[in-house]
Scaffold this motif. Structure first.
Motif, PDB file in Angstrom:
ATOM      1  N   TYR A 226      33.327  34.907  42.807  1.00 38.59           N
ATOM      2  CA  TYR A 226      34.085  34.020  41.924  1.00 38.59           C
ATOM      3  C   TYR A 226      33.943  32.578  42.379  1.00 38.59           C
ATOM      4  CZ  TYR A 226      38.029  31.715  39.693  1.00 38.59           C
ATOM      5  OH  TYR A 226      38.817  30.832  38.982  1.00 38.59           O
ATOM      6  N   LYS A 227      33.549  31.684  41.482  1.00 39.39           N
ATOM      7  CA  LYS A 227      33.264  30.293  41.809  1.00 39.39           C
ATOM      8  C   LYS A 227      34.343  29.325  41.321  1.00 39.39           C
ATOM      9  CE  LYS A 227      28.306  31.146  41.461  1.00 39.39           C
ATOM     10  NZ  LYS A 227      27.038  30.747  40.796  1.00 39.39           N
ATOM     11  N   GLY A 228      35.460  29.858  40.850  1.00 41.85           N
ATOM     12  CA  GLY A 228      36.492  28.997  40.306  1.00 41.85           C
ATOM     13  C   GLY A 228      37.620  28.717  41.279  1.00 41.85           C
ATOM     14  N   ASN A 229      38.676  28.092  40.764  1.00 37.03           N
ATOM     15  CA  ASN A 229      39.782  27.630  41.592  1.00 37.03           C
ATOM     16  C   ASN A 229      41.103  28.332  41.300  1.00 37.03           C
ATOM     17  OD1 ASN A 229      38.806  25.021  43.178  1.00 37.03           O
ATOM     18  ND2 ASN A 229      37.823  24.986  41.163  1.00 37.03           N
ATOM     19  N   THR A 230      41.082  29.413  40.529  1.00 33.76           N
ATOM     20  CA  THR A 230      42.298  30.190  40.302  1.00 33.76           C
ATOM     21  C   THR A 230      42.571  31.043  41.532  1.00 33.76           C
ATOM     22  OG1 THR A 230      41.846  30.267  37.920  1.00 33.76           O
ATOM     23  CG2 THR A 230      43.424  31.858  38.797  1.00 33.76           C
ATOM     24  N   ARG A 231      43.714  30.846  42.142  1.00 30.31           N
ATOM     25  CA  ARG A 231      43.974  31.458  43.449  1.00 30.31           C
ATOM     26  C   ARG A 231      43.998  32.980  43.392  1.00 30.31           C
ATOM     27  NH1 ARG A 231      48.518  27.528  46.334  1.00 30.31           N
ATOM     28  NH2 ARG A 231      47.226  25.632  46.297  1.00 30.31           N
ATOM     29  N   SER A 232      44.588  33.542  42.361  1.00 29.63           N
ATOM     30  CA  SER A 232      44.670  35.000  42.266  1.00 29.63           C
ATOM     31  C   SER A 232      43.291  35.637  42.144  1.00 29.63           C
ATOM     32  CB  SER A 232      45.536  35.400  41.070  1.00 29.63           C
ATOM     33  OG  SER A 232      44.961  34.939  39.854  1.00 29.63           O
ATOM     34  N   VAL A 278      45.362  44.255  37.563  1.00 30.07           N
ATOM     35  CA  VAL A 278      44.032  44.022  38.145  1.00 30.07           C
ATOM     36  C   VAL A 278      43.091  43.917  36.953  1.00 30.07           C
ATOM     37  CG1 VAL A 278      42.229  44.873  39.672  1.00 30.07           C
ATOM     38  CG2 VAL A 278      44.631  45.351  40.196  1.00 30.07           C
ATOM     39  N   TYR A 279      42.674  42.691  36.640  1.00 28.09           N
ATOM     40  CA  TYR A 279      42.022  42.458  35.345  1.00 28.09           C
ATOM     41  C   TYR A 279      40.853  41.487  35.508  1.00 28.09           C
ATOM     42  CZ  TYR A 279      42.023  42.376  30.221  1.00 28.09           C
ATOM     43  OH  TYR A 279      41.697  42.534  28.894  1.00 28.09           O
ATOM     44  N   GLN A 280      39.696  41.892  35.056  1.00 32.49           N
ATOM     45  CA  GLN A 280      38.514  41.024  35.090  1.00 32.49           C
ATOM     46  C   GLN A 280      38.490  40.160  33.834  1.00 32.49           C
ATOM     47  OE1 GLN A 280      34.677  42.965  35.056  1.00 32.49           O
ATOM     48  NE2 GLN A 280      33.753  41.380  36.320  1.00 32.49           N
ATOM     49  N   GLU A 281      38.402  38.844  34.037  1.00 34.67           N
ATOM     50  CA  GLU A 281      38.454  37.940  32.894  1.00 34.67           C
ATOM     51  C   GLU A 281      37.883  36.576  33.268  1.00 34.67           C
ATOM     52  OE1 GLU A 281      42.519  37.336  31.830  1.00 34.67           O
ATOM     53  OE2 GLU A 281      43.160  36.967  33.885  1.00 34.67           O
ATOM     54  N   ASP A 282      37.785  35.685  32.282  1.00 30.95           N
ATOM     55  CA  ASP A 282      37.345  34.305  32.510  1.00 30.95           C
ATOM     56  C   ASP A 282      38.543  33.439  32.870  1.00 30.95           C
ATOM     57  OD1 ASP A 282      34.773  34.970  31.846  1.00 30.95           O
ATOM     58  OD2 ASP A 282      34.979  34.404  29.740  1.00 30.95           O
ATOM     59  N   ASP A 283      38.322  32.486  33.782  1.00 35.44           N
ATOM     60  CA  ASP A 283      39.370  31.509  34.023  1.00 35.44           C
ATOM     61  C   ASP A 283      39.239  30.372  33.005  1.00 35.44           C
ATOM     62  OD1 ASP A 283      37.261  29.960  34.822  1.00 35.44           O
ATOM     63  OD2 ASP A 283      37.820  29.863  36.941  1.00 35.44           O
ATOM     64  N   ARG A 284      40.010  29.328  33.174  1.00 32.31           N
ATOM     65  CA  ARG A 284      40.001  28.238  32.198  1.00 32.31           C
ATOM     66  C   ARG A 284      38.668  27.501  32.163  1.00 32.31           C
ATOM     67  NH1 ARG A 284      45.951  25.435  33.277  1.00 32.31           N
ATOM     68  NH2 ARG A 284      47.211  27.261  32.651  1.00 32.31           N
ATOM     69  N   GLU A 285      37.908  27.609  33.236  1.00 33.86           N
ATOM     70  CA  GLU A 285      36.619  26.929  33.296  1.00 33.86           C
ATOM     71  C   GLU A 285      35.457  27.831  32.912  1.00 33.86           C
ATOM     72  OE1 GLU A 285      36.617  25.667  37.311  1.00 33.86           O
ATOM     73  OE2 GLU A 285      38.102  24.078  37.007  1.00 33.86           O
ATOM     74  N   GLY A 286      35.766  29.067  32.516  1.00 32.77           N
ATOM     75  CA  GLY A 286      34.722  29.990  32.095  1.00 32.77           C
ATOM     76  C   GLY A 286      34.100  30.798  33.207  1.00 32.77           C
ATOM     77  N   ASN A 287      34.671  30.770  34.407  1.00 34.55           N
ATOM     78  CA  ASN A 287      34.159  31.567  35.528  1.00 34.55           C
ATOM     79  C   ASN A 287      34.776  32.966  35.501  1.00 34.55           C
ATOM     80  OD1 ASN A 287      32.700  29.327  36.885  1.00 34.55           O
ATOM     81  ND2 ASN A 287      34.771  28.493  37.168  1.00 34.55           N
ATOM     82  N   ILE A 288      33.932  33.970  35.632  1.00 37.07           N
ATOM     83  CA  ILE A 288      34.411  35.355  35.620  1.00 37.07           C
ATOM     84  C   ILE A 288      34.951  35.711  36.996  1.00 37.07           C
ATOM     85  CG2 ILE A 288      33.746  37.771  35.334  1.00 37.07           C
ATOM     86  CD1 ILE A 288      31.623  36.898  33.388  1.00 37.07           C
ATOM     87  N   GLY A 289      36.129  36.330  37.001  1.00 39.16           N
ATOM     88  CA  GLY A 289      36.731  36.758  38.254  1.00 39.16           C
ATOM     89  C   GLY A 289      37.696  37.901  38.032  1.00 39.16           C
ATOM     90  N   LEU A 290      38.203  38.406  39.129  1.00 41.21           N
ATOM     91  CA  LEU A 290      39.140  39.531  39.089  1.00 41.21           C
ATOM     92  C   LEU A 290      40.533  38.990  39.391  1.00 41.21           C
ATOM     93  CD1 LEU A 290      38.644  42.598  38.637  1.00 41.21           C
ATOM     94  CD2 LEU A 290      38.869  42.871  41.109  1.00 41.21           C
ATOM     95  N   THR A 291      41.406  39.038  38.392  1.00 41.21           N
ATOM     96  CA  THR A 291      42.769  38.542  38.562  1.00 41.21           C
ATOM     97  C   THR A 291      43.650  39.616  39.184  1.00 41.21           C
ATOM     98  OG1 THR A 291      42.568  37.091  36.631  1.00 41.21           O
ATOM     99  CG2 THR A 291      44.784  37.625  37.374  1.00 41.21           C
ATOM    100  N   LEU A 292      44.375  39.249  40.239  1.00 38.78           N
ATOM    101  CA  LEU A 292      45.352  40.137  40.863  1.00 38.78           C
ATOM    102  C   LEU A 292      46.742  39.596  40.568  1.00 38.78           C
ATOM    103  CD1 LEU A 292      43.633  40.753  44.329  1.00 38.78           C
ATOM    104  CD2 LEU A 292      43.413  42.072  42.219  1.00 38.78           C
ATOM    105  N   SER A 293      47.529  40.366  39.824  1.00 39.74           N
ATOM    106  CA  SER A 293      48.842  39.916  39.391  1.00 39.74           C
ATOM    107  C   SER A 293      49.815  39.822  40.563  1.00 39.74           C
ATOM    108  CB  SER A 293      49.387  40.885  38.330  1.00 39.74           C
ATOM    109  OG  SER A 293      50.752  40.663  38.103  1.00 39.74           O
ATOM    110  N   LYS A 294      50.801  38.926  40.443  1.00 39.19           N
ATOM    111  CA  LYS A 294      51.852  38.808  41.462  1.00 39.19           C
ATOM    112  C   LYS A 294      52.744  40.048  41.485  1.00 39.19           C
ATOM    113  CE  LYS A 294      54.988  36.363  38.322  1.00 39.19           C
ATOM    114  NZ  LYS A 294      55.785  35.130  38.116  1.00 39.19           N
ATOM    115  N   ASP A 295      52.713  40.837  40.401  1.00 37.02           N
ATOM    116  CA  ASP A 295      53.515  42.070  40.338  1.00 37.02           C
ATOM    117  C   ASP A 295      52.751  43.281  40.859  1.00 37.02           C
ATOM    118  OD1 ASP A 295      55.586  40.641  39.078  1.00 37.02           O
ATOM    119  OD2 ASP A 295      54.627  40.883  37.124  1.00 37.02           O
ATOM    120  N   LEU A 296      51.587  43.071  41.458  1.00 35.45           N
ATOM    121  CA  LEU A 296      50.727  44.183  41.863  1.00 35.45           C
ATOM    122  C   LEU A 296      51.434  45.130  42.820  1.00 35.45           C
ATOM    123  CD1 LEU A 296      47.988  45.610  41.990  1.00 35.45           C
ATOM    124  CD2 LEU A 296      47.293  43.963  43.736  1.00 35.45           C
TER     125      LEU A 296
END
Length: 454
Positions: A226-232, A278-296
């Protein structure tokens, strides 16, 4: 007595004898019928009874120093990245410090330099390195079984699913039989290894007795940095590392190492929050990553509770079940919700625990929830420290740790617990039938240094 009277008595005696014979014949027919029913019932039970499934042996990918990435090198690559902001780099430094990772974890070569780009050929090379090495080690342990004896092949790799798939690549490399059954699982997350074991068990129920199923679990990381800046989304970069395992299962007990006694799969994906935690998606900049929810962690806890509810009655001793029922009844009768529910002591059901190494928080949460000692979770913490989060293969490195330490005894029970996207909590119960005669494997070069203080 007259002759007529004598004849009358004789005919009466003959009639009674005939009736008695008929009664005896009827009774005999009833006995035969009963025996036939009993015999048929026994035959049907034996035919329909689930076959016992055994783990012949297993092997884990042995990482090399060429792929080693110390934490300082990992942080340096992040600091030099043209994509990351200073705030993201600071976040990576904080999480890396508390990650529980050691200095010997491994990443594919694509992650060793600035830019972190990985083409399809490099991703295939990474998958083949891990998968083929694991299978080669397994075949070296099971020389008494030929490749032609393998009747089914199951592979699982969540993120990387090329065409042809990994299972097809294995078949081509080892020239497996043309009539082999092949299943390739993807997108199921870190619990897919236990899912594959359950699927292998089901397949072995319908194959002829003595069949073998090869199961391969891995994760390919190269193309999914993941090359973006979304911390999760950065958490996946920090925790996940190279790893893989290969297992051979059979319905034949001969030379088997473990017996599979139970597999329980718990799915909570019907809930939207659990589905997207646990969800694979694009961030706001279009970078694909795996989001880990705070409720995990909360969702994982609920999934584990549901799994325990289904597994507990099958594995816990009677004393623990009685305590659980009494506490539950007291809460209902007294209408006192402030009475905490009784948590059964699973240490009475299992000698060893292999908890998915999702991170320190996951291990600590399961330890607290089940009331386990530090020694019980030692295999999980040490695997995280030495190898990182290896997704679905991590539970096998934990089992290898227990054996490398010489703690496995014949008759010992092992509980494997895996968590995965979807959301899932899958568990498997094993009983050791033949402890390892040597401690070779992924821990061979370093087991003398463990445990360490994390």
């Amino acid at each position: 007595m007259t002759l007529a009277a004598a004849n009358l008595l004789l005919r009466a005696a003959q009639r009674f004898a005939t009736i008695d014979f008929l009664y005896q014949l009827c009774a005999l027919r009833h006995i035969h019928l009963l025996l036939t029913v009993i015999l048929a019932t026994v035959i049907i039970y034996l035919i329909r009874r689930p076959r016992a499934v055994y783990l012949v042996d297993y092997a884990c990918f042995r990482t090399s120093n060429e792929c080693r990435v110390p934490k300082a090198s990992f942080f340096e690559n992040a600091r030099l990245s043209p994509f990351l902001r200073d705030s993201t780099i600071d976040f990576i430094a904080r999480v890396l410090e508390r990650s529980g990772l050691g200095e010997e974890t491994c990443l594919p070569h694509a992650h060793h330099y600035e830019g972190q780009d990985c083409c399809l050929d490099e991703a295939r090379a990474e998958a083949e390195l891990v998968v083929f090495s694991s299978i080669d080690d397994l075949l070296a342990k099971t020389t008494f079984i030929s490749l032609d004896a393998i009747d089914a092949l199951i592979t699982n790799c969540s993120l990387f699913c090329p065409v042809p798939c990994i299972a097809d690549r294995i078949m081509n490399r080892y020239k497996l039989r043309r009539d082999i059954r092949i299943v390739n699982l993807s997108g199921m997350g870190c619990s897919a290894g236990v899912t594959a074991v359950g699927l292998a068990r089901n397949i072995l129920q319908v194959l002829p007795w003595g069949s073998h199923v090869l199961v391969v679990s891995t994760e390919t990381l190269g193309p999914f940095y993941y090359k973006g800046n979304t911390r999760s989304m950065q958490l996946g970069n920090i925790l996940f590392r190279m790893g893989g395992s290969a297992m051979l299962l059979s319905t034949c007990k001969n030379k088997a190492r473990f017996k599979l006694t139970h597999v329980e799969r718990t799915l909570v994906g019907a809930d939207d929050g659990a589905y997207r935690c646990v969800y694979q998606e694009d961030d706001r900049e279009g970078n694909i990553g795996l989001t880990l929810s705070k409720d995990l962690m909360a969702i994982a806890g609920d999934a584990l509770k549901a799994n325990i509810t289904a597994t507990g009655p099958l594995v816990l001793p009677t004393s623990e079940l009685i305590k659980y029922l009494l506490f539950s009844a007291a809460r209902k009768v007294l209408h006192r919700r402030n009475i905490r529910p009784y948590i059964p002591d699973f240490r009475m059901a299992f000698e060893h625990f292999c908890i998915h190494v999702g991170g320190p928080a996951v291990i600590n949460s399961v330890q607290l929830g089940l009331g386990l000692s530090d020694e019980h979770v030692e295999p999980s913490r040490m695997t995280l420290h030495r190898f990182g989060n290896q997704s679905s293969a991590s539970v096998w490195y934990e089992l290898a740790y227990i054996e490398a330490k010489g703690r496995m005894r014949k008759g010992d029970r092992v509980w494997m617990i895996g968590f995965g996207a979807g959301y899932k909590c899958n568990t498997a119960v094993w009983v050791c039938t033949r402890p390892s005669v040597d401690a070779k494997g992924p821990w061979a070069s370093c087991i003398h240094r463990y445990p360490v203080n994390v």
